[in-house]
Write a protein that holds these residues in place. Structure first.
Motif, PDB file in Angstrom:
ATOM      1  N   ASN A 175       1.946 -24.160 -16.991  1.00 12.33           N
ATOM      2  CA  ASN A 175       0.586 -23.628 -17.136  1.00 12.33           C
ATOM      3  C   ASN A 175       0.362 -22.388 -16.268  1.00 12.33           C
ATOM      4  O   ASN A 175      -0.556 -21.603 -16.504  1.00 12.33           O
ATOM      5  CB  ASN A 175      -0.450 -24.693 -16.774  1.00 12.33           C
ATOM      6  CG  ASN A 175      -0.473 -25.826 -17.777  1.00 12.33           C
ATOM      7  OD1 ASN A 175      -0.243 -25.618 -18.970  1.00 12.33           O
ATOM      8  ND2 ASN A 175      -0.713 -27.043 -17.299  1.00 12.33           N
ATOM      9  N   LYS A 176       1.227 -22.241 -15.257  1.00 14.22           N
ATOM     10  CA  LYS A 176       1.104 -21.084 -14.378  1.00 14.22           C
ATOM     11  C   LYS A 176       1.428 -19.776 -15.106  1.00 14.22           C
ATOM     12  O   LYS A 176       1.017 -18.698 -14.673  1.00 14.22           O
ATOM     13  CB  LYS A 176       2.042 -21.225 -13.177  1.00 14.22           C
ATOM     14  CG  LYS A 176       1.740 -22.403 -12.264  1.00 14.22           C
ATOM     15  CD  LYS A 176       0.508 -22.131 -11.444  1.00 14.22           C
ATOM     16  CE  LYS A 176       0.279 -23.230 -10.411  1.00 14.22           C
ATOM     17  NZ  LYS A 176      -0.961 -23.008  -9.639  1.00 14.22           N
ATOM     18  N   THR A 177       2.184 -19.870 -16.213  1.00  7.17           N
ATOM     19  CA  THR A 177       2.566 -18.665 -16.946  1.00  7.17           C
ATOM     20  C   THR A 177       1.352 -17.855 -17.369  1.00  7.17           C
ATOM     21  O   THR A 177       1.284 -16.639 -17.166  1.00  7.17           O
ATOM     22  CB  THR A 177       3.410 -19.021 -18.190  1.00  7.17           C
ATOM     23  OG1 THR A 177       4.556 -19.755 -17.777  1.00  7.17           O
ATOM     24  CG2 THR A 177       3.864 -17.762 -18.919  1.00  7.17           C
ATOM     25  N   ASN A 178       0.374 -18.537 -17.967  1.00  9.56           N
ATOM     26  CA  ASN A 178      -0.848 -17.849 -18.400  1.00  9.56           C
ATOM     27  C   ASN A 178      -1.625 -17.294 -17.210  1.00  9.56           C
ATOM     28  O   ASN A 178      -2.174 -16.182 -17.263  1.00  9.56           O
ATOM     29  CB  ASN A 178      -1.745 -18.789 -19.202  1.00  9.56           C
ATOM     30  CG  ASN A 178      -1.161 -19.122 -20.562  1.00  9.56           C
ATOM     31  OD1 ASN A 178      -0.364 -18.360 -21.107  1.00  9.56           O
ATOM     32  ND2 ASN A 178      -1.539 -20.257 -21.107  1.00  9.56           N
ATOM     33  N   GLU A 179      -1.663 -18.052 -16.133  1.00  7.70           N
ATOM     34  CA  GLU A 179      -2.369 -17.613 -14.922  1.00  7.70           C
ATOM     35  C   GLU A 179      -1.741 -16.331 -14.369  1.00  7.70           C
ATOM     36  O   GLU A 179      -2.445 -15.386 -14.015  1.00  7.70           O
ATOM     37  CB  GLU A 179      -2.298 -18.728 -13.878  1.00  7.70           C
ATOM     38  CG  GLU A 179      -2.971 -18.399 -12.564  1.00  7.70           C
ATOM     39  CD  GLU A 179      -2.799 -19.515 -11.542  1.00  7.70           C
ATOM     40  OE1 GLU A 179      -2.736 -19.192 -10.338  1.00  7.70           O
ATOM     41  OE2 GLU A 179      -2.722 -20.689 -11.949  1.00  7.70           O
ATOM     42  N   GLU A 217       0.121 -14.221 -16.041  1.00  5.07           N
ATOM     43  CA  GLU A 217      -0.047 -13.153 -17.023  1.00  5.07           C
ATOM     44  C   GLU A 217      -1.407 -12.466 -16.844  1.00  5.07           C
ATOM     45  O   GLU A 217      -1.509 -11.236 -16.904  1.00  5.07           O
ATOM     46  CB  GLU A 217       0.068 -13.714 -18.440  1.00  5.07           C
ATOM     47  CG  GLU A 217      -0.211 -12.716 -19.552  1.00  5.07           C
ATOM     48  CD  GLU A 217       0.805 -11.579 -19.605  1.00  5.07           C
ATOM     49  OE1 GLU A 217       0.455 -10.500 -20.117  1.00  5.07           O
ATOM     50  OE2 GLU A 217       1.932 -11.758 -19.122  1.00  5.07           O
ATOM     51  N   ILE A 218      -2.432 -13.259 -16.604  1.00  5.72           N
ATOM     52  CA  ILE A 218      -3.770 -12.711 -16.368  1.00  5.72           C
ATOM     53  C   ILE A 218      -3.779 -11.850 -15.107  1.00  5.72           C
ATOM     54  O   ILE A 218      -4.387 -10.766 -15.067  1.00  5.72           O
ATOM     55  CB  ILE A 218      -4.815 -13.838 -16.260  1.00  5.72           C
ATOM     56  CG1 ILE A 218      -5.003 -14.504 -17.629  1.00  5.72           C
ATOM     57  CG2 ILE A 218      -6.151 -13.309 -15.742  1.00  5.72           C
ATOM     58  CD1 ILE A 218      -5.834 -15.765 -17.602  1.00  5.72           C
ATOM     59  N   LYS A 251       5.946 -14.600 -13.013  1.00  2.00           N
ATOM     60  CA  LYS A 251       6.001 -15.055 -14.412  1.00  2.00           C
ATOM     61  C   LYS A 251       7.449 -15.196 -14.872  1.00  2.00           C
ATOM     62  O   LYS A 251       7.802 -16.154 -15.561  1.00  2.00           O
ATOM     63  CB  LYS A 251       5.243 -14.057 -15.294  1.00  2.00           C
ATOM     64  CG  LYS A 251       5.014 -14.535 -16.712  1.00  2.00           C
ATOM     65  CD  LYS A 251       4.151 -13.557 -17.495  1.00  2.00           C
ATOM     66  CE  LYS A 251       4.883 -12.252 -17.719  1.00  2.00           C
ATOM     67  NZ  LYS A 251       4.199 -11.366 -18.686  1.00  2.00           N
TER      68      LYS A 251
END
Length: 201
Positions: free
Chosen positions: A83-87, A89-90, A147
């Protein structure tokens, strides 16, 4: 000379006087309007620098959180959190936006003089903008590599993860070095009064 010739000549003189007066007032109005616009833009530029400085201080805890998570993964104290991937990326998008914003501020600083405003201490303003940009670049690089760490931990194995983790750590530490430079430059910048930075041409 006929009476209508005299009155016509007087009215011509009056109209000419009115035209000259209107032209002089118009020039003065344009000049005042230009100065007002210039001061507004200068104030906006300074406010954006202050805002970016505050944002960089907030990013400190975010980047530290990334480091803690990746370090725990490295030491096998926790599993990777996809879930850290999206975080992350932002965060990359945010830091990239900040870099672009600093580039825009540099350009806006150069354009201020078209508004009849002289930048007295351009080196000081350019210096803090550059420092803010450099810190944003380090934050962007660290977020991008964070990421990549997540991706490699999940898809390519621990060797690649450790290699990218070292690169992340380099930019993570670089960010804090850049931030120290920002602090020093910003201290000098915030002490400068508006009239020490700009004046009417």
């Amino acid at each position: 000379m006929a009476w209508y010739d005299i009155t016509g000549t007087i009215s011509d003189w009056i109209m000419a006087g009115v035209a000259i007066y209107a032209a002089a007032n118009a020039n003065q109005w344009f000049s005042q309007r230009s100065h007002t616009k210039g001061f507004d833009k200068a104030e906006e530029l300074l406010a954006n620098i202050d805002e970016q400085y505050c944002k960089l201080k907030c990013y400190t805890s975010e980047l530290h959180g990334i480091f803690e998570h990746l370090h725990m993964v490295k030491e096998r104290l926790t599993s990777i959190d996809l879930n850290k991937t999206n975080e992350y990326e932002i965060m990359c998008i945010t830091h990239n936006f900040d870099i672009k914003k600093m580039d825009d501020l540099s350009e806006n600083l150069e354009m201020l003089e078209r508004w009849s405003l002289q930048v007295i201490n351009k080196e000081l303003i350019q210096g803090i903008i550059k420092k803010l940009r450099d810190a944003s670049v380090s934050a962007y690089n660290a977020s991008t590599l964070a990421k990549a760490c997540i991706f490699n931990a999940e898809n390519t194995g621990s060797d690649r993860f450790h290699t990218v983790m070292k690169q992340f750590k380099f930019h993570y530490e670089e960010y804090f070095t850049e931030l120290a430079g920002v602090e020093q430059k910003y201290l000098e910048f915030k002490r400068a009064k508006f009239v020490e930075l700009f004046k009417v041409k």
